[in-house]
Design a protein around this motif. Structure first.
Motif, PDB file in Angstrom:
ATOM      1  N   GLN A   1       0.823  -1.208   0.000  1.00 39.32           N
ATOM      2  CA  GLN A   1       0.000   0.000   0.000  1.00 39.32           C
ATOM      3  C   GLN A   1       0.858   1.260   0.000  1.00 39.32           C
ATOM      4  O   GLN A   1       0.576   2.213  -0.723  1.00 39.32           O
ATOM      5  CB  GLN A   1      -0.933   0.002   1.213  1.00 39.32           C
ATOM      6  N   GLY A   2       1.911   1.262   0.805  1.00 37.75           N
ATOM      7  CA  GLY A   2       2.782   2.437   0.882  1.00 37.75           C
ATOM      8  C   GLY A   2       3.433   2.744  -0.446  1.00 37.75           C
ATOM      9  O   GLY A   2       3.513   3.916  -0.872  1.00 37.75           O
TER      10      GLY A   2
ATOM     11  N   LEU B   1      -6.477   0.031  -5.389  1.00 38.60           N
ATOM     12  CA  LEU B   1      -5.720  -1.177  -5.113  1.00 38.60           C
ATOM     13  C   LEU B   1      -6.385  -1.898  -3.943  1.00 38.60           C
ATOM     14  O   LEU B   1      -6.580  -1.305  -2.883  1.00 38.60           O
ATOM     15  CB  LEU B   1      -4.277  -0.832  -4.749  1.00 38.60           C
ATOM     16  N   LEU B   2      -6.759  -3.156  -4.154  1.00 40.97           N
ATOM     17  CA  LEU B   2      -7.343  -3.954  -3.082  1.00 40.97           C
ATOM     18  C   LEU B   2      -6.344  -5.030  -2.668  1.00 40.97           C
ATOM     19  O   LEU B   2      -5.835  -5.768  -3.525  1.00 40.97           O
ATOM     20  CB  LEU B   2      -8.660  -4.598  -3.526  1.00 40.97           C
TER      21      LEU B   2
ATOM     22  N   THR C   1     -11.854 -12.207   6.179  1.00 42.91           N
ATOM     23  CA  THR C   1     -10.809 -11.579   5.377  1.00 42.91           C
ATOM     24  C   THR C   1     -10.938 -10.063   5.410  1.00 42.91           C
ATOM     25  O   THR C   1     -11.989  -9.519   5.059  1.00 42.91           O
ATOM     26  CB  THR C   1     -10.883 -12.061   3.913  1.00 42.91           C
ATOM     27  N   SER C   2      -9.881  -9.395   5.811  1.00 47.46           N
ATOM     28  CA  SER C   2      -9.835  -7.932   5.798  1.00 47.46           C
ATOM     29  C   SER C   2      -9.325  -7.452   4.451  1.00 47.46           C
ATOM     30  O   SER C   2      -8.319  -7.956   3.939  1.00 47.46           O
ATOM     31  CB  SER C   2      -8.918  -7.413   6.906  1.00 47.46           C
ATOM     32  N   ILE C   3     -10.024  -6.482   3.880  1.00 49.34           N
ATOM     33  CA  ILE C   3      -9.624  -5.893   2.604  1.00 49.34           C
ATOM     34  C   ILE C   3      -9.018  -4.523   2.892  1.00 49.34           C
ATOM     35  O   ILE C   3      -9.675  -3.648   3.447  1.00 49.34           O
ATOM     36  CB  ILE C   3     -10.819  -5.738   1.642  1.00 49.34           C
ATOM     37  N   MET C   4      -7.763  -4.359   2.511  1.00 51.30           N
ATOM     38  CA  MET C   4      -7.062  -3.091   2.709  1.00 51.30           C
ATOM     39  C   MET C   4      -6.692  -2.509   1.345  1.00 51.30           C
ATOM     40  O   MET C   4      -7.025  -3.080   0.302  1.00 51.30           O
ATOM     41  CB  MET C   4      -5.809  -3.319   3.557  1.00 51.30           C
TER      42      MET C   4
ATOM     43  N   PRO D   1      -6.830   5.971   1.405  1.00 56.87           N
ATOM     44  CA  PRO D   1      -6.545   4.707   2.103  1.00 56.87           C
ATOM     45  C   PRO D   1      -7.826   3.994   2.507  1.00 56.87           C
ATOM     46  O   PRO D   1      -8.782   4.620   2.958  1.00 56.87           O
ATOM     47  CB  PRO D   1      -5.749   5.162   3.337  1.00 56.87           C
ATOM     48  N   LEU D   2      -7.835   2.685   2.317  1.00 56.65           N
ATOM     49  CA  LEU D   2      -9.010   1.875   2.619  1.00 56.65           C
ATOM     50  C   LEU D   2      -8.795   1.129   3.918  1.00 56.65           C
ATOM     51  O   LEU D   2      -7.790   0.457   4.103  1.00 56.65           O
ATOM     52  CB  LEU D   2      -9.263   0.881   1.486  1.00 56.65           C
ATOM     53  N   GLU D   3      -9.756   1.251   4.820  1.00 57.74           N
ATOM     54  CA  GLU D   3      -9.697   0.530   6.087  1.00 57.74           C
ATOM     55  C   GLU D   3     -11.102   0.055   6.459  1.00 57.74           C
ATOM     56  O   GLU D   3     -12.094   0.691   6.119  1.00 57.74           O
ATOM     57  CB  GLU D   3      -9.152   1.419   7.207  1.00 57.74           C
TER      58      GLU D   3
END
Length: 329
Positions: free
Chosen positions: A213-214, A224-225, A242-245, A252-254
């Motif tokens: 992600q960074g 971007l998943l 399942t966590s999707i980041m 940013p996705l949280e």
């Protein structure tokens, strides 16, 4: 005697505990460009990659590597047709069947054009996507123009990494000799060679999510998943939460979560494509497999803004599965 031009990058990483440091983004770009240009000796490559492995690469280093490699990808795929979804597939399967492949076929059936890309087999006792696709009766490209034809014909294409960033193909095989993954495994997943608007990437370990992600944020990627997929492939486990980041529409996705649909399942132990064909055709039932396909497709639909929520996307995916063309495979 003049010092080899690449020596400074090995030295920067390999000094003592107090003197060593990470590479800047520009240094990482320059180092990777030397690698791509074939100006680095094998002994330097091994030392460089393992020093990075022990230190753990930074988002800045990965972004620098991407700066160099994406330019080569752009040159190789400059006339490539439009792709909706980038699907890196480098891990291979060891325990569960490759249900993610049925997810790509289901998505292709609704007009979502997907480019799968992967590298050579590098880990014993794993079965890789190019082999499995052929067993399903789907085409595997040997070049960029052929991949473009496959994309038009079947809505999805698989392109080996040696066709758009060839030096990385050889570097991936070092896993066999070194016994460890290297930063190249992370880099390959992050390439998005056709510059699809959405890239989905799977990791073996959740700790790598921040790295992916960074680097993507530094490179200006918008969608971007990221998630921990089964065996490292882009496949949501229906028997796990399942966590999707990642990044969604530039932010940013949280907090996105795909809940498990069933208790923990025992893997068959030997992946094969025949089971996939029987399940796709309705000749065999497999609760785990069908749910894996539905959950994986749901994440893609949501990421592509085909649904307002993951729950709505799951219902869409269920309907797609029920209405699938069973004669396709």
């Amino acid at each position: 005697m003049t010092e080899h031009v690449f020596a400074e990058y090995v030295r920067t990483l390999g000094r003592g505990k107090r003197a060593r440091r990470s590479l800047t983004r520009e240094e990482a770009r320059n180092a990777m460009q030397l690698i791509l240009d074939g100006k680095v000796e094998e002994v330097q490559l091994g030392a460089f990659l393992m020093l990075l492995r022990v230190k753990e690469e930074t988002p800045e280093e990965l972004a620098g590597f991407l700066d160099a490699c994406r330019k080569q990808c752009d040159d190789a795929l400059k006339d490539f047709p439009k792709v909706h979804l980038d699907w890196p597939s480098y891990a291979g399967k060891k325990k569960h069947h490759p249900w993610y492949l049925l997810a790509t076929v289901l998505l292709a059936g609704m007009g979502i054009r997907t480019l799968l890309h992967g590298g050579p087999a590098h880990t014993p006792h794993r079965v890789y996507t190019d082999t499995l696709l052929a067993e399903l009766g789907l085409k595997v490209a040997t070049g960029v123009s052929e991949a473009a034809e496959h994309l038009e014909q079947q809505g999805l294409a698989y392109l080996p990494i040696d066709q758009f960033c060839a030096p990385l193909s050889d570097l991936l095989t070092l896993r066999y000799y070194l016994g460890l993954r290297s930063p190249i495994n992370t880099l390959a997943r992050s390439l998005n060679p056709a510059r699809a608007p959405l890239s989905m990437q799977s990791v073996f370990h959740p700790a790598y999510i921040a790295l992916h992600q960074g680097a993507a944020e530094l490179c200006g990627d918008q969608d971007l998943l990221l998630f921990k997929g089964e065996g490292g492939e882009l496949e949501v486990r229906p028997d796990a939460r399942t966590s999707i980041m990642g990044i969604r529409h530039g932010e940013p996705l949280e907090g996105a979560v795909v809940d498990n649909l069933m208790p923990r399942a025992t893997p068959p132990g030997t992946p094969d494509a025949d089971t996939l064909k029987h399940v796709w055709r309705g000749e065999q039932q497999d609760e785990y497999g069908e749910n894996a396909v539905i959950q994986t497709v749901a994440v893609a639909l949501w990421g592509l803004d085909k649904a307002a929520s993951l729950e709505e996307a799951r219902e869409q995916a269920k309907a797609l599965w029920q209405d699938r063309d069973t004669a396709r495979l």
